[in-house]
Design an enzyme around this catalytic site. Structure first.
Site, PDB file in Angstrom:
ATOM      1  N   TRP A 127       0.851  -1.192   0.000  1.00  0.00           N
ATOM      2  CA  TRP A 127       0.000   0.000   0.000  1.00  0.00           C
ATOM      3  C   TRP A 127       0.887   1.243   0.000  1.00  0.00           C
ATOM      4  CZ3 TRP A 127      -2.068   2.629   4.863  1.00  0.00           C
ATOM      5  CH2 TRP A 127      -3.043   3.589   4.546  1.00  0.00           C
ATOM      6  N   ASP A 208      -0.812  -5.618   9.075  1.00  0.00           N
ATOM      7  CA  ASP A 208      -1.869  -4.672   8.693  1.00  0.00           C
ATOM      8  C   ASP A 208      -3.024  -5.496   8.123  1.00  0.00           C
ATOM      9  OD1 ASP A 208      -3.478  -2.632   7.830  1.00  0.00           O
ATOM     10  OD2 ASP A 208      -2.104  -1.861   6.317  1.00  0.00           O
ATOM     11  N   ALA A 210      -6.753  -4.946   6.949  1.00  0.00           N
ATOM     12  CA  ALA A 210      -7.762  -3.922   6.655  1.00  0.00           C
ATOM     13  C   ALA A 210      -9.000  -4.482   5.978  1.00  0.00           C
ATOM     14  CB  ALA A 210      -7.145  -2.839   5.765  1.00  0.00           C
ATOM     15  N   LYS A 243     -13.566  -1.009   5.989  1.00  0.00           N
ATOM     16  CA  LYS A 243     -14.115  -1.790   4.889  1.00  0.00           C
ATOM     17  C   LYS A 243     -15.184  -2.766   5.345  1.00  0.00           C
ATOM     18  CE  LYS A 243     -10.260  -0.041   3.063  1.00  0.00           C
ATOM     19  NZ  LYS A 243      -9.309   0.804   3.797  1.00  0.00           N
TER      20      LYS A 243
END
Length: 393
Positions: A127, A208, A210, A243
């Site tokens: 990212w 991470d 997400a 999300k």
């Protein structure tokens, strides 16, 4: 004072949003922005979240601060959602943060306090905001190989070989599931091998996550995090609710730490709260309160999980449909990998020149590295879109 500054480098995705908005073509397609969209092109408020908001409105009697950790019930529920029922809660601590980005920044600052000389290794690619967030905390970053553009899958051997060379005490950033931008994930057996390597080499995982629930399923997507938590002595996890609860603009996330024992977890947690105090003082409450209400209520939780599963299945359907359309239009298997990847993103493997041509000739907007948002695919025009992609090859 300000005359000493130079203009900040423009954000590519925000520029893409502006260009799409100004494009007058009715048939234009936005596949760039990283938010979930339903079949109508809208990013809906989830039903369970809407009900939780109503309940919060009716019962909330004050807007006073909750404390540095934010909503502590939310924090415990997030530990459960990520780590499962078998996790060693004596070594786990969580603090509410403004989204997953806030969690990443807080954990980076904590790492700088604990290991200022450590290098944080990030996968290639990753990212785009990972490196700026980590380096803003004063840490050094470097990259390790992750994605093989030829096979459109994780190059596990190259990844493990690279990590074998790292010195003890360094930090390895990992995507928990639904890798952004490639959609290529590690298999469960690879997570186990990776966890054993981390222990043997004395490396610290920074995960991470997400997109839990967007890939293989809510529990399945947490498998990698849980394998690590069962194996390594210490780890850090940045979790986002943006999300899977669709609370993007309201910013809810959690910074989770696993310590070697209760005492070290408590000390690290106190420092984590101190980091938050210096950045945002008290985290925002609304979205976290709604998530807490949803996760704490059996009926709302079941409703949320059902809607989340429908979102996941819709993206899988779009992946399969687009891969099939590209196969028909190209008369090849070149793009079959799209159906095998997971999450909201994949990359088409186009050059920047081809990406620009796709935008200028056909009004199809994707990020410069050819990452596209699966949820933005027009389900009723997949063959037309596939033909446009093939036309610029």
């Amino acid at each position: 004072m300000f005359e000493t500054l130079n203009p900040a480098a423009p954000d590519g995705i925000l520029m893409l949003m502006s260009m799409f908005r100004d494009d007058p073509r009715a048939e234009k397609i936005d596949l760039g922005v990283g938010v979930y969209k339903d079949a109508t092109g809208k990013t809906p408020v989830m039903q369970a979240v809407r009900k939780a908001e109503r309940r919060l409105h009716e019962t909330q009697a004050t807007k006073s601060y909750l404390g540095l950790a934010g909503d502590t019930v939310f924090n415990e529920l997030m530990i459960g959602l990520l780590m499962g029922d078998k996790a060693d809660r004596t070594r786990l601590r969580a603090a509410q943060t403004p989204g997953g980005t806030g969690a990443l920044r807080a954990l980076s600052d904590l790492l700088r306090l604990a290991r200022p000389d450590a290098t944080v290794w990030v996968p290639s690619p990753t990212w785009p905001n990972h490196v700026p967030i980590i380096t803003a905390s004063g840490l050094t970053t470097n990259i390790y190989p992750y994605f093989d553009a030829y096979t459109n899958s994780v190059d596990v051997d190259a990844m493990l070989d690279a990590l074998e060379q790292l010195p003890a005490g360094d930090v390895v950033l990992l995507h928990g599931c639904c890798h952004n931008p490639t959609g290529a994930d590690l298999a469960p057996e690879h997570w186990k091998t990776l966890a054993d390597l981390m222990v043997r080499k004395g490396l610290i995982p920074l995960v991470d996550i997400a997109y839990q629930g967007f890939g293989e399923g809510l529990e399945e997507d947490a498998a990698g995090v849980r394998i690590l938590a069962e194996t390594v002595p210490e780890m850090l996890v940045a979790a986002s609710c943006s999300k899977n609860f669709s609370v993007y603009r309201d910013r809810a996330g959690a910074a989770i730490i696993l310590g070697r024992n209760r005492s070290e977890a408590d000390i690290a947690y106190s420092q984590l709260l101190g980091v938050g105090r210096c950045i945002w003082s008290m985290p925002p409450d609304h979205a976290a309160a709604c998530v807490r209400i949803v996760l704490h209520d059996d009926d709302l939780r079941a409703n949320w999980q059902a809607e989340l599963e429908s979102v996941r299945l819709r993206m899988l359907s779009l992946r399969n449909g687009f891969a099939e359309a590209l196969r028909r239009q190209s008369n090849s298997e070149r793009f079959d990998f799209i159906a095998n990847q997971r999450g909201m993103f994949s990359r088409l493997g186009l050059t920047q020149t081809q990406v620009m041509e796709l935008r200028e000739k056909h009004g199809v907007y994707i990020v410069s590295d050819s990452r596209f948002n699966v949820a933005g695919l027009p389900g009723d025009r997949l063959d037309d879109l596939a033909a446009k992609v093939i036309s610029i090859l």
